[in-house]
Design an enzyme around this catalytic site. Structure first.
Site, mmCIF file in Angstrom:
data_model
loop_
_atom_site.group_PDB
_atom_site.id
_atom_site.type_symbol
_atom_site.label_atom_id
_atom_site.label_comp_id
_atom_site.label_asym_id
_atom_site.label_seq_id
_atom_site.Cartn_x
_atom_site.Cartn_y
_atom_site.Cartn_z
ATOM 1 N N GLU A 182 0.826 -1.233 0.031
ATOM 2 C CA GLU A 182 -0.170 -0.003 -0.124
ATOM 3 C C GLU A 182 0.840 1.185 0.192
ATOM 4 O OE1 GLU A 182 -4.197 -1.242 1.868
ATOM 5 O OE2 GLU A 182 -2.631 -0.766 3.429
ATOM 6 N N CYS A 238 3.358 8.475 1.159
ATOM 7 C CA CYS A 238 4.079 7.584 2.295
ATOM 8 C C CYS A 238 4.167 6.451 1.345
ATOM 9 C CB CYS A 238 2.863 7.495 3.239
ATOM 10 S SG CYS A 238 3.349 6.393 4.544
ATOM 11 N N CYS A 282 6.499 -6.827 7.016
ATOM 12 C CA CYS A 282 7.811 -6.105 8.026
ATOM 13 C C CYS A 282 8.103 -7.243 8.888
ATOM 14 C CB CYS A 282 7.158 -4.854 8.599
ATOM 15 S SG CYS A 282 8.560 -4.275 9.571
ATOM 16 N N CYS A 330 6.397 -4.419 16.066
ATOM 17 C CA CYS A 330 5.999 -3.431 17.222
ATOM 18 C C CYS A 330 4.613 -3.598 17.462
ATOM 19 C CB CYS A 330 6.194 -2.184 16.328
ATOM 20 S SG CYS A 330 7.846 -1.973 15.906
ATOM 21 N N CYS A 366 1.686 -1.919 15.940
ATOM 22 C CA CYS A 366 1.585 -1.784 14.424
ATOM 23 C C CYS A 366 0.819 -2.656 13.626
ATOM 24 C CB CYS A 366 3.055 -1.710 14.019
ATOM 25 S SG CYS A 366 3.102 -1.454 12.198
ATOM 26 N N GLY A 409 6.810 -1.775 6.292
ATOM 27 C CA GLY A 409 8.488 -2.231 6.188
ATOM 28 C C GLY A 409 9.218 -1.508 6.901
ATOM 29 N N SER A 452 11.995 6.633 7.747
ATOM 30 C CA SER A 452 11.627 6.275 9.256
ATOM 31 C C SER A 452 12.040 4.816 9.654
ATOM 32 C CB SER A 452 10.172 6.494 9.236
ATOM 33 O OG SER A 452 9.838 6.056 10.589
ATOM 34 N N SER A 473 11.524 5.815 15.173
ATOM 35 C CA SER A 473 10.218 5.784 15.884
ATOM 36 C C SER A 473 10.555 5.545 17.318
ATOM 37 C CB SER A 473 9.642 4.675 15.240
ATOM 38 O OG SER A 473 9.415 4.733 14.032
ATOM 39 N N LEU A 474 10.561 6.571 18.037
ATOM 40 C CA LEU A 474 11.186 6.328 19.526
ATOM 41 C C LEU A 474 10.019 5.811 20.410
ATOM 42 C CD1 LEU A 474 13.808 6.843 21.408
ATOM 43 C CD2 LEU A 474 12.591 9.050 21.827
ATOM 44 N N HIS A 475 8.799 6.218 20.406
ATOM 45 C CA HIS A 475 7.823 5.820 21.249
ATOM 46 C C HIS A 475 7.757 5.553 22.754
ATOM 47 C CE1 HIS A 475 6.447 5.698 17.254
ATOM 48 N NE2 HIS A 475 6.939 4.677 16.761
ATOM 49 N N CYS A 479 -1.111 6.041 9.731
ATOM 50 C CA CYS A 479 0.127 5.236 10.020
ATOM 51 C C CYS A 479 -0.136 4.202 10.728
ATOM 52 C CB CYS A 479 1.070 6.384 10.966
ATOM 53 S SG CYS A 479 2.037 7.410 10.518
HETATM 54 N N1 SAH Z 1 9.190 0.689 9.910
HETATM 55 C C1 SAH Z 1 9.711 2.002 10.150
HETATM 56 C C2 SAH Z 1 8.629 3.038 9.010
HETATM 57 C C3 SAH Z 1 7.162 2.316 8.898
HETATM 58 S S1 SAH Z 1 6.012 2.564 10.394
HETATM 59 C C4 SAH Z 1 9.452 2.634 11.438
HETATM 60 O O1 SAH Z 1 8.867 1.935 12.430
HETATM 61 O O2 SAH Z 1 9.679 3.588 11.722
HETATM 62 C C5 SAH Z 1 5.823 4.547 10.300
HETATM 63 C C6 SAH Z 1 5.494 5.175 11.467
HETATM 64 O O3 SAH Z 1 4.220 4.668 12.034
HETATM 65 C C7 SAH Z 1 6.234 4.746 12.802
HETATM 66 O O4 SAH Z 1 6.538 5.743 13.500
HETATM 67 C C8 SAH Z 1 5.442 3.899 13.403
HETATM 68 O O5 SAH Z 1 5.932 3.459 14.801
HETATM 69 C C9 SAH Z 1 4.148 4.393 13.174
HETATM 70 N N2 SAH Z 1 3.130 3.432 13.498
HETATM 71 C C10 SAH Z 1 2.739 2.288 13.431
HETATM 72 N N3 SAH Z 1 1.735 1.710 13.862
HETATM 73 C C11 SAH Z 1 0.998 2.591 14.248
HETATM 74 C C12 SAH Z 1 -0.122 2.872 14.867
HETATM 75 N N4 SAH Z 1 -1.104 1.858 14.916
HETATM 76 N N5 SAH Z 1 -0.590 4.136 15.215
HETATM 77 C C13 SAH Z 1 0.256 5.457 14.936
HETATM 78 N N6 SAH Z 1 1.350 5.064 14.466
HETATM 79 C C14 SAH Z 1 2.060 3.981 14.244
HETATM 80 FE FE1 SF4 Z 2 7.862 -2.559 11.369
HETATM 81 FE FE2 SF4 Z 2 7.607 0.085 11.501
HETATM 82 FE FE3 SF4 Z 2 5.500 -1.388 12.010
HETATM 83 FE FE4 SF4 Z 2 7.774 -1.539 13.633
HETATM 84 S S1 SF4 Z 2 6.211 0.269 13.148
HETATM 85 S S2 SF4 Z 2 6.369 -3.310 12.882
HETATM 86 S S3 SF4 Z 2 9.265 -1.424 12.229
HETATM 87 S S4 SF4 Z 2 6.590 -0.863 10.029
#
Ligand code: SAH
Ligand code: SF4
Length: 425
Positions: free
Chosen positions: A136, A149, A156, A160, A163, A218, A250, A272-274, A392
């Site tokens: 996508e 995007c 992936c 996480c 995600c 990814g 990212s 992606s710190l979180h 996202c």
């Molecule tokens: N894999 C890379 C890039 C793709 S994810 C990464 O993790 O950085 C892009 C962004 O979306 C990241 O910051 C990720 O943490 C965030 N993300 C993933 N799932 C999400 C969700 N359900 N709600 C909000 N942000 C999310």
């Molecule tokens: Fe993969 Fe990024 Fe999703 Fe983590 S947040 S599972 S690294 S796509």
């Protein structure tokens, strides 16, 4: 999988999924009997393709720049359009190659103008059972920019916990051409190639896609070679012509690759710190067990080209009762001290079956105020395209979900009829 024993040991004690690298599977450029598309190729690969059909080495420079222009500036879909390429060569090109894009399986347009495309890549063979993998890609229009995007992998391998993409089973790397093609498809769909959108006074209007974020499916740093080449093609000033300062990659924190991203792609970095503590980040972003926060921030301090004019974006997803306290906000600004940073608060986007909730708006407000008072602009990313699950972390191909469901039903003995009668997932 260099640290298999480490991962295994941890998995046993903490019951978390393994940390894996993407399989070394990338799309083959063509299956036997299938013509290869030239769309998305780098200059080097385009030159190689021309040599293969007998273009003389001394001519390749000129021919590459002609074909390059037609593909990336004009968005040509047919070799016949290439008016400054001789008849003979045009015929040879058409014999050996195509200008195909990935197939647009579906397009969804959100109430807020966000568009999401489900794209099917050319089949690569055994890995996708000759069906072609799906990914996508999302376009988000803004007042002063249009952001695309893009995905860097099918699915992936990282998991996480918040995600959706991380729950997808089929995973492979995308090739450079497949990454670049996402921008080509978006320009096709938006009429965003040169000459397609004349303004009232007859001149060209500005481009719709001005920014790229590698925030789709990814982990881009697990497919870094292809990402570096894709950034080069997208930012080629005689082609797609985006600025590298408007291309952001990212990462969830693949520390050993961060420096190379800066040196070779010269792209903007987002992390992606979180979470501000390792114990919590271990849970949210399991890769943290391999590369903990201190190591990650050290790599950020040393990111090539980082400065106040080229800040690193730190993404922080707001999870209710998990990482959204005032103490977390204060710890966050302490942690980033000395790093030229922007903080991007992302409201959590729920997906079916996710175990988190998005923080309340007052909580997000309060959190962002603490960050703001510490001197950071802290835009809260407005959720876009929620009605089409384009936000996202929600990207996961529908067909993958449907297939998973079909599998499940088959396993349960329901058979295909149950699957087709089942309606939406
Ligand atoms: N894999 C890379 C890039 C793709 S994810 C990464 O993790 O950085 C892009 C962004 O979306 C990241 O910051 C990720 O943490 C965030 N993300 C993933 N799932 C999400 C969700 N359900 N709600 C909000 N942000 C999310
Ligand atoms: Fe993969 Fe990024 Fe999703 Fe983590 S947040 S599972 S690294 S796509």
């Amino acid at each position: 999988m260099a640290t298999a024993s480490f991962d295994t040991a941890r998995r046993e004690t903490r019951a978390v999924p393994p940390i894996e690298k993407a399989p070394e599977v990338t799309a083959l450029s063509r299956l036997p009997g299938r013509k290869r598309s030239l769309v998305g190729l780098s200059r080097a690969d385009l030159k190689q393709a021309l040599l293969e059909i007998g273009v003389a080495e001394r001519e390749t420079r000129m021919r590459v720049s002609q074909v390059w222009h037609w593909i990336y500036v004009r968005g040509a879909r047919d070799f016949a359009e290439m008016t400054n390429v001789g008849k003979g060569l045009k015929a040879q090109l058409a014999d050996a190659f195509t200008l195909d894009r990935p197939e647009v399986v579906s397009e969804q347009v959100s109430r807020d103008g966000t568009r999401k495309w489900l794209l099917r890549m050319a089949p690569t063979g055994a890995h996708d059972h000759n069906r072609g993998a799906e990914i996508e890609c999302v376009y988000i229009p803004g007042d002063d920019r249009g952001t695309l995007c893009v995905s860097s992998q099918v699915g992936c391998t990282l998991t996480c916990s918040f995600c959706h993409t991380g729950t997808q089973r089929l995973v492979r790397n995308l090739s450079t051409a497949e990454i670049v093609s996402q921008l080509v498809v978006a320009r096709d769909a938006l009429g965003d190639f040169a000459g397609q959108m004349p303004s009232k006074d007859g001149g060209e209007v500005g481009r719709l896609v001005t920014n790229i974020v590698f925030m789709g499916m990814g982990e881009p740093l697990y497919n870094l070679d292809a990402v570096i080449d894709a950034v080069a093609v997208m930012s080629d000033q005689e082609g797609l012509a985006l600025s590298r300062r408007r291309i952001t990659v990212s990462t969830s924190g693949v520390v050993p690759q961060i420096e190379r991203l800066g040196l070779e792609a010269n792209a903007m970095l987002a992390i992606s710190l979180h979470a501000v503590r390792d114990d919590l980040r271990d849970e949210l972003v399991p890769l943290n067990r391999k590369y903990p926060i201190a190591q990650l921030l050290e790599a950020c301090r040393n990111y090539p080209g980082v400065s106040n004019a080229r800040r690193i974006t730190f993404e922080y997803v707001m999870l209710k009762g998990v990482n959204d306290s005032d103490a977390d906000a204060r710890a966050l600004v302490r942690l980033l001290k000395g790093i030229p940073a922007k903080i991007n608060l992302i409201p959590f986007n729920p997906w079916p079956g996710s175990k988190y909730e998005c923080s309340d708006w007052e909580r997000i407000d309060h959190f962002s105020e603490i960050v703001f008072n510490a001197g950071y602009a802290s835009p809260v990313r407005t959720p876009r395209g929620r009605d089409i699950l384009a936000a996202c972390g929600q990207l996961k191909s529908e067909t993958e979900k449907l297939r998973a469901r079909a599998r499940m039903m088959l396993e349960e003995g329901l058979g295909a009829e149950g699957f087709y009668a089942g309606g939406e997932d």
